[in-house]
Write a protein that holds these residues in place. Structure first.
Motif, PDB file in Angstrom:
ATOM      1  N   ALA A  44       0.834  -1.206   0.000  1.00  0.00           N
ATOM      2  CA  ALA A  44       0.000   0.000   0.000  1.00  0.00           C
ATOM      3  C   ALA A  44       0.868   1.255   0.000  1.00  0.00           C
ATOM      4  N   VAL A  45       1.987   1.223   0.720  1.00  0.00           N
ATOM      5  CA  VAL A  45       2.899   2.369   0.735  1.00  0.00           C
ATOM      6  C   VAL A  45       3.491   2.568  -0.657  1.00  0.00           C
ATOM      7  N   ARG A  46       3.903   1.485  -1.294  1.00  0.00           N
ATOM      8  CA  ARG A  46       4.427   1.603  -2.669  1.00  0.00           C
ATOM      9  C   ARG A  46       3.394   2.225  -3.591  1.00  0.00           C
ATOM     10  N   ALA A  47       2.154   1.765  -3.502  1.00  0.00           N
ATOM     11  CA  ALA A  47       1.100   2.312  -4.358  1.00  0.00           C
ATOM     12  C   ALA A  47       0.897   3.802  -4.092  1.00  0.00           C
ATOM     13  N   GLU A  48       0.942   4.185  -2.819  1.00  0.00           N
ATOM     14  CA  GLU A  48       0.801   5.608  -2.489  1.00  0.00           C
ATOM     15  C   GLU A  48       1.941   6.420  -3.092  1.00  0.00           C
ATOM     16  N   TYR A  97       5.786  16.947  -3.415  1.00  0.00           N
ATOM     17  CA  TYR A  97       6.356  17.971  -4.300  1.00  0.00           C
ATOM     18  C   TYR A  97       5.308  19.032  -4.607  1.00  0.00           C
ATOM     19  N   ASP A  98       5.514  20.212  -4.012  1.00  0.00           N
ATOM     20  CA  ASP A  98       4.659  21.365  -4.276  1.00  0.00           C
ATOM     21  C   ASP A  98       5.452  22.531  -4.850  1.00  0.00           C
ATOM     22  N   GLY A  99       6.725  22.282  -5.210  1.00  0.00           N
ATOM     23  CA  GLY A  99       7.561  23.351  -5.747  1.00  0.00           C
ATOM     24  C   GLY A  99       8.035  24.320  -4.684  1.00  0.00           C
ATOM     25  N   ARG A 100       8.175  23.833  -3.447  1.00  0.00           N
ATOM     26  CA  ARG A 100       8.616  24.677  -2.330  1.00  0.00           C
ATOM     27  C   ARG A 100       9.909  24.097  -1.767  1.00  0.00           C
ATOM     28  N   PRO A 101      11.060  24.543  -2.259  1.00  0.00           N
ATOM     29  CA  PRO A 101      12.339  23.977  -1.829  1.00  0.00           C
ATOM     30  C   PRO A 101      12.493  24.012  -0.311  1.00  0.00           C
ATOM     31  N   GLY A 102      13.000  22.931   0.211  1.00  0.00           N
ATOM     32  CA  GLY A 102      13.163  22.818   1.651  1.00  0.00           C
ATOM     33  C   GLY A 102      11.917  22.246   2.314  1.00  0.00           C
ATOM     34  N   TRP A 103      10.793  22.877   2.072  1.00  0.00           N
ATOM     35  CA  TRP A 103       9.514  22.397   2.606  1.00  0.00           C
ATOM     36  C   TRP A 103       9.182  21.029   2.014  1.00  0.00           C
ATOM     37  N   ASP A 104       9.355  20.881   0.708  1.00  0.00           N
ATOM     38  CA  ASP A 104       9.039  19.605   0.068  1.00  0.00           C
ATOM     39  C   ASP A 104       9.883  18.474   0.649  1.00  0.00           C
ATOM     40  N   GLU A 105      11.177  18.719   0.815  1.00  0.00           N
ATOM     41  CA  GLU A 105      12.061  17.681   1.342  1.00  0.00           C
ATOM     42  C   GLU A 105      11.721  17.339   2.795  1.00  0.00           C
ATOM     43  N   GLU A 106      11.388  18.352   3.584  1.00  0.00           N
ATOM     44  CA  GLU A 106      11.019  18.093   4.974  1.00  0.00           C
ATOM     45  C   GLU A 106       9.740  17.262   5.046  1.00  0.00           C
ATOM     46  N   ARG A 107       8.748  17.619   4.259  1.00  0.00           N
ATOM     47  CA  ARG A 107       7.505  16.856   4.255  1.00  0.00           C
ATOM     48  C   ARG A 107       7.732  15.432   3.734  1.00  0.00           C
ATOM     49  N   SER A 108       8.616  15.298   2.747  1.00  0.00           N
ATOM     50  CA  SER A 108       8.934  13.967   2.224  1.00  0.00           C
ATOM     51  C   SER A 108       9.625  13.120   3.283  1.00  0.00           C
ATOM     52  N   ALA A 109      10.537  13.728   4.045  1.00  0.00           N
ATOM     53  CA  ALA A 109      11.201  13.006   5.130  1.00  0.00           C
ATOM     54  C   ALA A 109      10.193  12.581   6.191  1.00  0.00           C
ATOM     55  N   GLN A 110       9.265  13.457   6.523  1.00  0.00           N
ATOM     56  CA  GLN A 110       8.238  13.118   7.501  1.00  0.00           C
ATOM     57  C   GLN A 110       7.353  11.987   6.991  1.00  0.00           C
ATOM     58  N   ALA A 112       8.351   9.554   5.040  1.00  0.00           N
ATOM     59  CA  ALA A 112       9.132   8.333   5.237  1.00  0.00           C
ATOM     60  C   ALA A 112       9.061   7.875   6.687  1.00  0.00           C
ATOM     61  N   GLN A 113       9.165   8.809   7.606  1.00  0.00           N
ATOM     62  CA  GLN A 113       9.107   8.464   9.027  1.00  0.00           C
ATOM     63  C   GLN A 113       7.742   7.907   9.424  1.00  0.00           C
ATOM     64  N   SER A 114       6.712   8.346   8.721  1.00  0.00           N
ATOM     65  CA  SER A 114       5.363   7.881   9.005  1.00  0.00           C
ATOM     66  C   SER A 114       5.066   6.524   8.373  1.00  0.00           C
ATOM     67  N   ARG A 115       5.515   6.319   7.140  1.00  0.00           N
ATOM     68  CA  ARG A 115       5.104   5.142   6.382  1.00  0.00           C
ATOM     69  C   ARG A 115       6.006   3.923   6.581  1.00  0.00           C
ATOM     70  N   LEU A 116       7.309   4.129   6.687  1.00  0.00           N
ATOM     71  CA  LEU A 116       8.212   2.977   6.693  1.00  0.00           C
ATOM     72  C   LEU A 116       8.048   2.070   7.909  1.00  0.00           C
ATOM     73  N   PRO A 117       7.748   2.600   9.104  1.00  0.00           N
ATOM     74  CA  PRO A 117       7.516   1.666  10.219  1.00  0.00           C
ATOM     75  C   PRO A 117       6.364   0.707   9.950  1.00  0.00           C
ATOM     76  N   ARG A 118       5.376   1.120   9.193  1.00  0.00           N
ATOM     77  CA  ARG A 118       4.257   0.240   8.858  1.00  0.00           C
ATOM     78  C   ARG A 118       4.729  -0.965   8.045  1.00  0.00           C
TER      79      ARG A 118
END
Length: 231
Positions: A44-48, A97-110, A112-118
């Protein structure tokens, strides 16, 4: 996806390629399962993630880019301490990816922290994946001995050396279509000058051998075009 030709040493001749000549899908279920397992939660994470990478507003940060980064990790893999974390970070590095440098990477990291433990990924690898995702915001914060960060950042920048560089530059412009032409040209030129001013674009020796010369030639050509009367 871009068709890749394989060089005599077995490496993809085109570092931006999403598939090998044999049709190997770098975003395929088997490759994902090797990183995060085959549980229902993992699939499901891969599909998302694939759905995120396929969002209609994207022009460069697409599934083709995801596959290209995963492919570009391969010739550099021996220089990573935890190549599985590097590959997971590639999956997540522009998942938001919303075209907001820094913000996009931080949200992407978050994400990963949310999905990978599942998926049952160990906590240490989850933390390393998130750290690596955050590194891609600037590409200039890797420290000495950070093989994981060097491999991910080099793979993310492999597109600079690709024969499809003109298509890449065009797609970047389309993602910033809301920015007036002169302002975009100015900002883009500043980015290119900053990159060209670095002693080396790539942190790993293998990436420098494969891509440095061609990447500098591509960027210099774009910078010249941006400075021309038709920019």
């Amino acid at each position: 996806m871009i068709d890749a030709r394989t060089s005599p040493d077995g490496l993809p001749d085109d570092p931006t390629a999403g598939e090998t000549a044999a049709g190997d899908d770098w975003t395929g279920c088997g490759r994902w399962a090797a990183l995060a397992g085959e549980s229902a939660a993992s699939l499901a994470v891969r599909a998302e993630l694939l759905a995120r990478w396929a969002e209609p507003h994207r022009r460069y940060h697409t599934r083709t880019h995801l596959a290209a980064v995963l492919a570009a990790v391969e010739p550099l893999a021996a220089e990573a301490r935890d190549v599985a974390a590097v590959r997971l970070a590639a999956w997540f590095h522009d998942a938001v990816y919303d075209g907001r440098p820094g913000w996009d990477e931080e949200r992407s990291a978050q994400l990963a922290q949310s999905r990978l433990p599942r998926c049952g990924v160990p906590a240490g690898r989850v933390a390393e994946t998130a750290r690596l995702v955050r590194l891609t915001a600037a590409h200039d914060t890797t420290g000495p001995g950070d093989g994981n960060g060097a491999v991910l950042c080099d793979a993310d920048l492999a597109v600079l050396a690709g024969p499809g560089y003109a298509d890449y530059a065009r797609a970047v412009r389309e993602e910033y279509a809301h920015v007036p032409g002169p302002l975009f040209a100015q900002g883009r030129a500043e980015v290119l000058r900053r990159l060209l001013a670095t002693p080396t674009l790539y942190r790993t020796r293998r990436a420098r051998d494969l891509w440095e010369e061609r990447a500098r030639a591509n960027m210099t050509a774009e910078l010249t075009a941006l400075s021309g009367p038709d920019a």
